[in-house]
Design a protein around this motif. Structure first.
Motif, PDB file in Angstrom:
ATOM      1  N   SER A 119       0.822  -1.204   0.000  1.00 21.91           N
ATOM      2  CA  SER A 119       0.000   0.000   0.000  1.00 21.91           C
ATOM      3  C   SER A 119       0.859   1.257   0.000  1.00 21.91           C
ATOM      4  N   VAL A 120       1.960   1.230   0.782  1.00 20.96           N
ATOM      5  CA  VAL A 120       2.859   2.376   0.822  1.00 20.96           C
ATOM      6  C   VAL A 120       3.564   2.556  -0.517  1.00 20.96           C
ATOM      7  N   LEU A 121       4.115   1.459  -1.034  1.00 28.85           N
ATOM      8  CA  LEU A 121       4.899   1.539  -2.265  1.00 28.85           C
ATOM      9  C   LEU A 121       4.059   1.965  -3.462  1.00 28.85           C
ATOM     10  N   SER A 122       2.841   1.473  -3.545  1.00 33.00           N
ATOM     11  CA  SER A 122       2.010   1.766  -4.712  1.00 33.00           C
ATOM     12  C   SER A 122       1.578   3.227  -4.778  1.00 33.00           C
ATOM     13  N   SER A 123       1.690   3.954  -3.678  1.00 33.41           N
ATOM     14  CA  SER A 123       1.281   5.361  -3.670  1.00 33.41           C
ATOM     15  C   SER A 123       2.456   6.325  -3.795  1.00 33.41           C
ATOM     16  N   LEU A 124       3.678   5.793  -3.976  1.00 32.97           N
ATOM     17  CA  LEU A 124       4.841   6.660  -4.104  1.00 32.97           C
ATOM     18  C   LEU A 124       4.887   7.319  -5.477  1.00 32.97           C
ATOM     19  N   ALA A 125       5.334   8.560  -5.502  1.00 33.31           N
ATOM     20  CA  ALA A 125       5.532   9.272  -6.763  1.00 33.31           C
ATOM     21  C   ALA A 125       6.980   9.111  -7.206  1.00 33.31           C
ATOM     22  N   GLU A 126       7.249   9.413  -8.448  1.00 35.68           N
ATOM     23  CA  GLU A 126       8.604   9.271  -8.975  1.00 35.68           C
ATOM     24  C   GLU A 126       9.569  10.197  -8.230  1.00 35.68           C
ATOM     25  N   GLY A 127      10.692   9.631  -7.804  1.00 38.57           N
ATOM     26  CA  GLY A 127      11.700  10.399  -7.097  1.00 38.57           C
ATOM     27  C   GLY A 127      11.435  10.581  -5.621  1.00 38.57           C
ATOM     28  N   GLU A 128      10.297  10.154  -5.120  1.00 37.48           N
ATOM     29  CA  GLU A 128       9.947  10.362  -3.714  1.00 37.48           C
ATOM     30  C   GLU A 128      10.879   9.555  -2.804  1.00 37.48           C
ATOM     31  N   VAL A 129      11.076  10.059  -1.598  1.00 37.21           N
ATOM     32  CA  VAL A 129      11.918   9.393  -0.608  1.00 37.21           C
ATOM     33  C   VAL A 129      11.028   8.672   0.391  1.00 37.21           C
ATOM     34  N   LEU A 130      11.298   7.390   0.585  1.00 39.87           N
ATOM     35  CA  LEU A 130      10.578   6.593   1.574  1.00 39.87           C
ATOM     36  C   LEU A 130      11.510   6.340   2.744  1.00 39.87           C
ATOM     37  N   PHE A 131      11.155   6.878   3.905  1.00 34.86           N
ATOM     38  CA  PHE A 131      11.974   6.711   5.105  1.00 34.86           C
ATOM     39  C   PHE A 131      11.378   5.614   5.964  1.00 34.86           C
ATOM     40  N   LEU A 132      12.167   4.539   6.175  1.00 36.00           N
ATOM     41  CA  LEU A 132      11.748   3.412   7.006  1.00 36.00           C
ATOM     42  C   LEU A 132      12.574   3.422   8.284  1.00 36.00           C
ATOM     43  N   ASP A 133      11.986   3.919   9.353  1.00 36.88           N
ATOM     44  CA  ASP A 133      12.669   3.955  10.641  1.00 36.88           C
ATOM     45  C   ASP A 133      12.598   2.580  11.299  1.00 36.88           C
ATOM     46  N   GLU A 134      13.637   2.236  12.063  1.00 33.29           N
ATOM     47  CA  GLU A 134      13.714   0.915  12.703  1.00 33.29           C
ATOM     48  C   GLU A 134      13.401  -0.183  11.692  1.00 33.29           C
ATOM     49  N   ILE A 135      14.119  -0.143  10.581  1.00 30.86           N
ATOM     50  CA  ILE A 135      13.829  -1.039   9.472  1.00 30.86           C
ATOM     51  C   ILE A 135      14.062  -2.497   9.845  1.00 30.86           C
ATOM     52  N   HIS A 136      14.896  -2.751  10.850  1.00 29.65           N
ATOM     53  CA  HIS A 136      15.179  -4.135  11.242  1.00 29.65           C
ATOM     54  C   HIS A 136      13.978  -4.814  11.897  1.00 29.65           C
ATOM     55  N   ARG A 137      12.940  -4.048  12.210  1.00 28.53           N
ATOM     56  CA  ARG A 137      11.766  -4.630  12.873  1.00 28.53           C
ATOM     57  C   ARG A 137      10.623  -4.920  11.915  1.00 28.53           C
ATOM     58  N   MET A 138      10.882  -4.859  10.609  1.00 26.61           N
ATOM     59  CA  MET A 138       9.867  -5.239   9.630  1.00 26.61           C
ATOM     60  C   MET A 138       9.625  -6.739   9.676  1.00 26.61           C
TER      61      MET A 138
END
Length: 376
Positions: A119-138
C-alpha cells in the motif's frame, strides 16, 4: 524545506490509510503536536551543509546526492545506522530536502504484513523518498517484498488464495529508500546488500555538541554563555538529542529563577536538579552502578538480577543504561555477568574491596617473550 513539501502535505494531517505520512504534515502542521515536538522539529537542520559533526558520513552522502542530481535520477538507497538520537531521521529529511522531493515516513513496526508495504509503495511518486525507521523490525514477508521493490521497482500483488492465486506484477516509479536502524546486525544480508550507501553515525565530540547547542540556542532566541554551553555539552553523552533536551531544561530553570541567559551556574544547578551528573550519568545509570558496587561487591552479577535490584526490566538496563556505561568504562561485560570497573568505584566515591581490585588488574609486559595477560 521546499514549497513542494508544503503542497504535498496539504490535507494530509491524518496521514495515509497505510499508516505512513508525509514529513510536511509532521513539520508544517505542528500546531496539533506538543510544544516539545514543535521545538524538536524547529531545531532540525534542513540542509546537509548545516548538519554538524559526522564529517565522513556527511561528505560521503553529499557526494552521492550531488551525483544523483547531476544525472537527474534518484540516488541509490541509503542505510543509516547508529545509536538513538544521533541524527538518522534528520539526515533522512535532509536527503529529501537536498533532492527537492517529498518524503514519506513510516517505521518497521508499522509494517507487519506485505500488504501494508504494498500500500505504501504503490502510492509513491517518482523520485519520492521513503523513510523506514527501525527497518530491522519489519516482518519477514514485508522484507521479501521490499527486496524486489528496491532492486527492480516492482511488487507482485497476490490475488486469491490457494491453487487459484495469481501474482500480478505492479510497476513502481523510481524512488529512494532511506532506512534507519539502531541494530544493523539484525538486518538480513539480502536487505543490507540492496542499499547502495551505508553510513554509520558515531557519538559526537564535545566540540560538535557545542556547535549544535549554540545553533539551537540561537533558534530558541536564548542567550547563552560559552561556559554554560560547554557544561551542557559535557553532560550530553555525545548525543545531540540529549543535548537539545538538556538545553531546554536549563532554559526552563533560568526563566523560573529570573535569569535571562544560560550561564555556567544555571547549567550546573539545572542539571543537578534533573539528576544529570558531570559525566552525563542519570538516575538509572547511577542506580545500576550503586547496585553493582554496594549490593554485589562489584560483581560479576547476571543481567536479570541486576535489573531486579534497580527495579527495571532487563531490556531497559541492557539497551538504555548499559551501552553508555560500557563505552565510558564504568561497567565490564563478562561471561559471568556485569561487573563494575575501578572507574565506577571512583565515580561513586567508594573504595573497591581488595578482591575486586585484583580481579580486574592487568599486567602488560613489554618484553619480546610475552603479550598482555590478565592476572587475578
Amino acid at each position: 524545506m521546499t514549497a513542494g513539501w508544503s503542497d504535498a502535505g496539504a490535507g494530509r494531517d491524518e496521514g495515509w490509510a497505510d499508516g505512513s505520512f508525509d514529513a510536511t504534515a509532521r513539520i508544517v502542521d505542528a500546531g496539533s503536536d506538543t510544544d516539545e515536538r514543535q521545538v524538536e522539529a524547529a531545531l532540525r537542520p534542513k540542509r546537509l551543509e548545516d548538519f554538524p559533526g559526522q564529517t565522513r558520513v556527511r561528505e560521503q552522502l553529499g557526494l552521492v546526492l550531488k551525483a544523483a542530481r547531476r544525472r537527474g535520477t534518484p540516488p541509490d538507497h541509503v542505510l543509516l545506522s547508529g545509536p538513538p538520537g544521533l541524527g538518522k531521521t534528520t539526515l533522512a529529511m535532509i536527503v529529501a530536502s537536498e533532492l527537492e522531493q517529498p518524503i514519506r515516513i513510516t517505521s518497521g513496526p508499522a509494517i507487519q504484513h506485505a500488504g501494508d508495504l504494498a500500500s505504501v509503495l504503490s502510492s509513491l511518486a517518482e523520485g519520492e523518498v521513503l523513510f523506514l525507521d527501525e527497518i530491522h523490525r519489519m516482518s519477514r514477508s514485508a522484507e521479501e517484498m521490499l527486496y524486489l521493490a528496491m532492486e527492480d521497482f516492482r511488487v507482485d500483488v497476490i490475488i486469491g488464495k490457494g491453487p487459484g492465486a495469481t501474482a500480478i506484477p505492479l510497476e513502481l516509479p523510481p524512488f529512494t529508500v532511506v532506512g534507519a536502524t539502531t541494530r544493523a546486525g539484525l538486518l538480513p544480508a539480502p536487505l543490507r546488500d540492496r542499499f547502495g550507501f551505508t553510513g554509520h553515525l558515531d557519538y559526537y565530540a564535545a566540540a560538535d555538541l557545542v556547535t549544535i547547542l549554540h545553533r539551537s540556542a540561537r533558534l530558541l532566541g536564548l542567550e547563552a554563555d560559552e561556559d554554560g554551553i560547554a557544561e551542557i555539552a559535557l553532560r550530553s553523552r555525545g548525543t545531540p538529542r540529549i543535548a537539545n533536551r538538556l538545553l531546554r531544561r536549563v532554559r526552563d530553570w533560568a526563566q523560573v529563577h529570573g535569569e535571562d541567559r544560560v550561564t555556567h551556574i544555571a547549567a550546573r544547578r539545572a542539571l543537578e536538579l534533573f539528576d544529570v551528573d558531570e559525566r552525563g550519568l542519570d538516575r538509572l545509570d547511577r542506580a545500576v552502578l550503586e547496585a553493582l558496587c554496594r549490593r554485589f561487591n562489584g560483581g560479576p552479577v547476571g543481567l536479570s538480577t541486576l535489573a531486579v535490584a534497580v527495579g527495571e526490566e532487563p531490556d531497559t538496563v541492557e539497551t538504555v543504561a548499559e551501552p553508555y556505561l560500557v563505552r565510558e568504562g564504568f561497567m565490564i561485560r563478562t561471561p559471568r555477568g556485569r561487573a563494575a570497573s575501578g572507574l565506577a568505584w571512583e565515580h561513586l566515591g567508594l573504595t573497591p574491596p581488595l578482591d575486586a581490585q585484583s580481579m580486574w588488574s592487568a599486567t602488560l609486559p613489554i618484553d619480546d617473550a610475552g603479550g598482555g595477560r590478565f592476572e587475578g
